[in-house]
Design an enzyme around this catalytic site. Structure first.
Site, PDB file in Angstrom:
ATOM      1  N   CYS A 273     -57.587  46.323  11.876  1.00  0.00           N
ATOM      2  CA  CYS A 273     -57.844  47.595  11.301  1.00  0.00           C
ATOM      3  C   CYS A 273     -57.093  48.426  11.492  1.00  0.00           C
ATOM      4  O   CYS A 273     -56.592  48.639  13.409  1.00  0.00           O
ATOM      5  CB  CYS A 273     -59.424  47.379  11.387  1.00  0.00           C
ATOM      6  SG  CYS A 273     -60.963  49.068  10.763  1.00  0.00           S
TER       7      CYS A 273
ATOM      8  N   CYS B 265     -64.915  57.035  26.822  1.00  0.00           N
ATOM      9  CA  CYS B 265     -64.629  58.057  25.758  1.00  0.00           C
ATOM     10  C   CYS B 265     -65.266  58.180  25.048  1.00  0.00           C
ATOM     11  O   CYS B 265     -65.626  58.864  23.903  1.00  0.00           O
ATOM     12  CB  CYS B 265     -63.017  58.013  25.689  1.00  0.00           C
ATOM     13  SG  CYS B 265     -62.484  59.349  24.861  1.00  0.00           S
TER      14      CYS B 265
ATOM     15  N   CYS C 112     -40.325  22.271   4.572  1.00  0.00           N
ATOM     16  CA  CYS C 112     -39.837  22.039   3.344  1.00  0.00           C
ATOM     17  C   CYS C 112     -38.409  21.094   2.497  1.00  0.00           C
ATOM     18  O   CYS C 112     -38.575  21.608   2.619  1.00  0.00           O
ATOM     19  CB  CYS C 112     -40.809  23.431   2.767  1.00  0.00           C
ATOM     20  SG  CYS C 112     -41.388  22.533   0.355  1.00  0.00           S
TER      21      CYS C 112
ATOM     22  N   CYS D 205      -7.616  11.391  -5.571  1.00  0.00           N
ATOM     23  CA  CYS D 205      -6.915  10.146  -5.865  1.00  0.00           C
ATOM     24  C   CYS D 205      -5.804  10.246  -4.639  1.00  0.00           C
ATOM     25  O   CYS D 205      -5.710  11.878  -4.041  1.00  0.00           O
ATOM     26  CB  CYS D 205      -6.221   9.476  -6.066  1.00  0.00           C
ATOM     27  SG  CYS D 205      -4.829   8.081  -6.294  1.00  0.00           S
TER      28      CYS D 205
ATOM     29  N   CYS E  93     -54.747  57.603  23.251  1.00  0.00           N
ATOM     30  CA  CYS E  93     -56.050  58.213  22.599  1.00  0.00           C
ATOM     31  C   CYS E  93     -55.556  60.001  22.724  1.00  0.00           C
ATOM     32  O   CYS E  93     -55.144  60.248  23.991  1.00  0.00           O
ATOM     33  CB  CYS E  93     -56.870  58.218  23.888  1.00  0.00           C
ATOM     34  SG  CYS E  93     -58.512  58.857  23.089  1.00  0.00           S
TER      35      CYS E  93
ATOM     36  N   CYS F 185     -61.535  54.377  21.524  1.00  0.00           N
ATOM     37  CA  CYS F 185     -61.589  54.357  22.726  1.00  0.00           C
ATOM     38  C   CYS F 185     -62.507  54.046  23.738  1.00  0.00           C
ATOM     39  O   CYS F 185     -63.207  54.015  23.621  1.00  0.00           O
ATOM     40  CB  CYS F 185     -61.020  55.798  23.044  1.00  0.00           C
ATOM     41  SG  CYS F 185     -60.465  55.728  25.138  1.00  0.00           S
TER      42      CYS F 185
ATOM     43  N   CYS G 240     -34.948  43.095  -4.519  1.00  0.00           N
ATOM     44  CA  CYS G 240     -33.893  42.614  -3.659  1.00  0.00           C
ATOM     45  C   CYS G 240     -32.850  43.778  -3.082  1.00  0.00           C
ATOM     46  O   CYS G 240     -32.725  43.743  -2.282  1.00  0.00           O
ATOM     47  CB  CYS G 240     -32.915  41.043  -4.213  1.00  0.00           C
ATOM     48  SG  CYS G 240     -34.485  39.921  -4.696  1.00  0.00           S
TER      49      CYS G 240
ATOM     50  N   HIS H   9     -61.879  60.676   8.852  1.00  0.00           N
ATOM     51  CA  HIS H   9     -60.954  60.308   8.080  1.00  0.00           C
ATOM     52  C   HIS H   9     -60.259  59.511   6.523  1.00  0.00           C
ATOM     53  O   HIS H   9     -61.036  59.116   6.027  1.00  0.00           O
ATOM     54  CB  HIS H   9     -60.372  59.764   8.985  1.00  0.00           C
ATOM     55  CG  HIS H   9     -58.818  59.010   8.412  1.00  0.00           C
ATOM     56  ND1 HIS H   9     -58.645  57.917   7.399  1.00  0.00           N
ATOM     57  CD2 HIS H   9     -58.324  59.388   9.215  1.00  0.00           C
ATOM     58  CE1 HIS H   9     -57.090  57.609   7.699  1.00  0.00           C
ATOM     59  NE2 HIS H   9     -56.533  58.841   8.473  1.00  0.00           N
TER      60      HIS H   9
ATOM     61  N   CYS I 204       1.152  -1.294   0.088  1.00  0.00           N
ATOM     62  CA  CYS I 204      -0.256  -0.116  -0.116  1.00  0.00           C
ATOM     63  C   CYS I 204       0.999   1.239   0.099  1.00  0.00           C
ATOM     64  O   CYS I 204       1.689   1.109   0.515  1.00  0.00           O
ATOM     65  CB  CYS I 204      -0.720   0.458   1.300  1.00  0.00           C
ATOM     66  SG  CYS I 204      -2.251   1.460   1.118  1.00  0.00           S
TER      67      CYS I 204
END
Length: 486
Positions: free
Chosen positions: A281, A290, A201, A152, A268, A286, A241, A305, A109
């Protein structure tokens, strides 16, 4: 997950009936192709583990047959050419040493220098005993995927034993590791294949060819959406990206200056009591006594708004303070929509299960009719995603541009956001009263029709919005262009 190819898979592959290795059999025969007219959505396929193994083995067989070499040599050539068969066929493979194995009776060897009865050597002529080969290969496999290009042991020799030597001398555990590396290299070494980044996955995405565009939005068969180009674990169109990377880095740098943005409460505007936002949302009320109604983002009164997406510069402040104010304006709205999107994902799962079941049982709706609620939530999730990244687009791409472009961007964004808030409010709050067993079904059909209409209108707004941003708000697309209103 380990994928081990048995000796039958490797050596007798050509005899497997279920895999067609003819010229006509290719990826098109294995999987359907996902296509789109949108230039950001190119042709791609979602590959399952069994598809990956079949395609890999087919490539090995094709190269082996065309070049009349062993499957081990064909596999080595494919690894060296990033699993592109066309590149292998054009390669100077004739100059590469072909691997053959012989077993001399008694030799010395070249590693341990002991006389051994069992020795192996390749065509390069360098002889080593079986035990030395086994130790050499085992160490190489333990060191990682580099074992696929095993050379090798003789210094300077370029001969590559390939998987034939692994099959001859390695243990079952080392074979499993080796073939798992081989399996994964088919995706990880290829320029047009990538793993899906979704947790758990094991699918991959494969493109027919790689093209130079800003982003690839793909959807894996597991349902996960991500950008193929940069690997970000969320589709971020219409943002490119490069801008995404800049925004991420800026957020990390500005973290100390924006800690207050991450707070879960705001005072508030009327009574200054702390209010926690626990739904998606932006219409806040409040608690009693209030009962003041206001917008979570701008803290303006909800009555009359309209929209608060446009950034208003404050010229009376120092430049550095104004720069921070501007960043916080866009960051807060980006962050608010990110949180709303995550809440909407949970609400969508809840709607798909319990809400649909309740509408079927309580309101006597068919399951198909009740699914309009799920459709609405799916649209809300997608719109929150687009709206979130549109604020990053506005921060980088709109500032300093022609005023008409800034006005056009804020007009489209504001109209889309207003439509989304109406849809979100309807799906989140107006539908709630019809989920009680005591609620009569009267009026629900009208609400269902309203929800369908709002879903379609919102989709229309956002399609116009995304189209304009993808065209970079060009004069051909903007300027005198009027917004489509459904």
């Amino acid at each position: 997950m380990d994928f081990y190819y048995s000796d039958d898979d490797i050596n007798d592959y050509d005899e497997i009936d279920e895999i067609d290795v003819s010229d006509e059999a290719g990826e098109d025969d294995l999987l359907e192709t996902v296509t789109s007219d949108n230039p950001r959505h190119k042709i791609y396929r979602s590959l399952k583990p069994e598809d990956i193994k079949k395609l890999q083995q087919k490539d090995i067989s094709d190269v082996s047959n065309v070049l009349s070499v062993s499957r081990s040599v064909a596999c080595t050539l494919l690894i060296q050419n990033r699993w592109r068969p066309s590149s292998v066929c054009d390669d100077t493979w004739f100059d590469r040493p072909v691997v053959e194995f012989r077993k001399p009776e008694t030799e010395i060897c070249n590693i341990c220098y002991e006389i051994a009865n069992n020795t192996l050597f390749t065509q390069c002529g360098h002889l080593f005993c079986v035990d030395c080969w086994k130790s050499y290969i085992s160490v190489s496999i333990e060191n990682g995927p580099g074992c696929l290009t095993l050379r090798c042991p003789e210094p300077g020799c370029k001969s590559n034993p390939g998987f034939e030597m692994v099959d001859l001398v390695s243990s079952e555990d080392d074979k499993n590791k080796y073939y798992d590396y081989l399996y994964r290299s088919y995706i990880e070494s290829s320029p047009n294949r990538k793993w899906c980044p979704a947790p758990g996955c094991d699918f991959a995405i494969a493109f027919d060819e790689v093209q130079d565009v800003d982003t690839f939005d793909v959807t894996c068969d597991c349902g996960f959406k991500f950008c193929y180009n940069c690997g970000f674990n969320e589709s971020h169109s219409p943002l490119d990206c490069e801008t995404l990377v800049k925004w991420t880095e800026k957020n990390n740098c500005e973290a100390e200056n924006t800690n207050w943005i991450l707070a879960f409460t705001k005072p508030c505007p009327m009574c200054h009591k702390s209010i926690e936002k626990n739904q998606g949302c932006s219409h806040m009320t409040c608690p009693a006594p209030c009962r003041h109604e206001f917008c979570w983002l701008c803290l303006g009164p909800w009555k009359n708004h309209n929209k608060c997406n446009a950034y208003i510069e404050k010229y009376n402040q120092k430049l550095i303070r104004e720069s921070l104010n501007r960043y916080m304006h866009y960051y807060e709205r980006w962050n608010a929509n990110d949180k709303s999107m995550k809440m909407a994902l949970k609400d969508m799962d809840y709607a798909r299960g319990e809400i649909v079941d309740k509408l079927v049982d309580i309101q006597m709706q068919s399951r198909l009719q009740a699914m309009v609620v799920v459709d609405a939530w799916e649209q809300i999730v997608e719109c929150r995603r687009v709206l979130k990244w549109s604020y990053v687009y506005g921060f980088y791409r709109v500032s300093g541009r022609a005023k008409w472009k800034s006005d056009f961007f804020e007009h489209l964004q504001g109209e889309a956001e207003s439509a989304l808030e109406r849809l979100h409010h309807c799906a989140e709050k107006e539908i709630a009263k019809y989920l009680s067993p005591d609620c009569k079904s009267e009026g629900f059909d009208e609400l269902r029709g309203k929800l369908v209409g709002l879903t379609n209108v919102t989709k229309n707004y956002f399609e116009n919005f995304v189209r304009a941003l993808e065209n970079n708000l060009s004069e051909d697309e903007g300027g005198d262009r009027k917004v489509n209103k459904a």
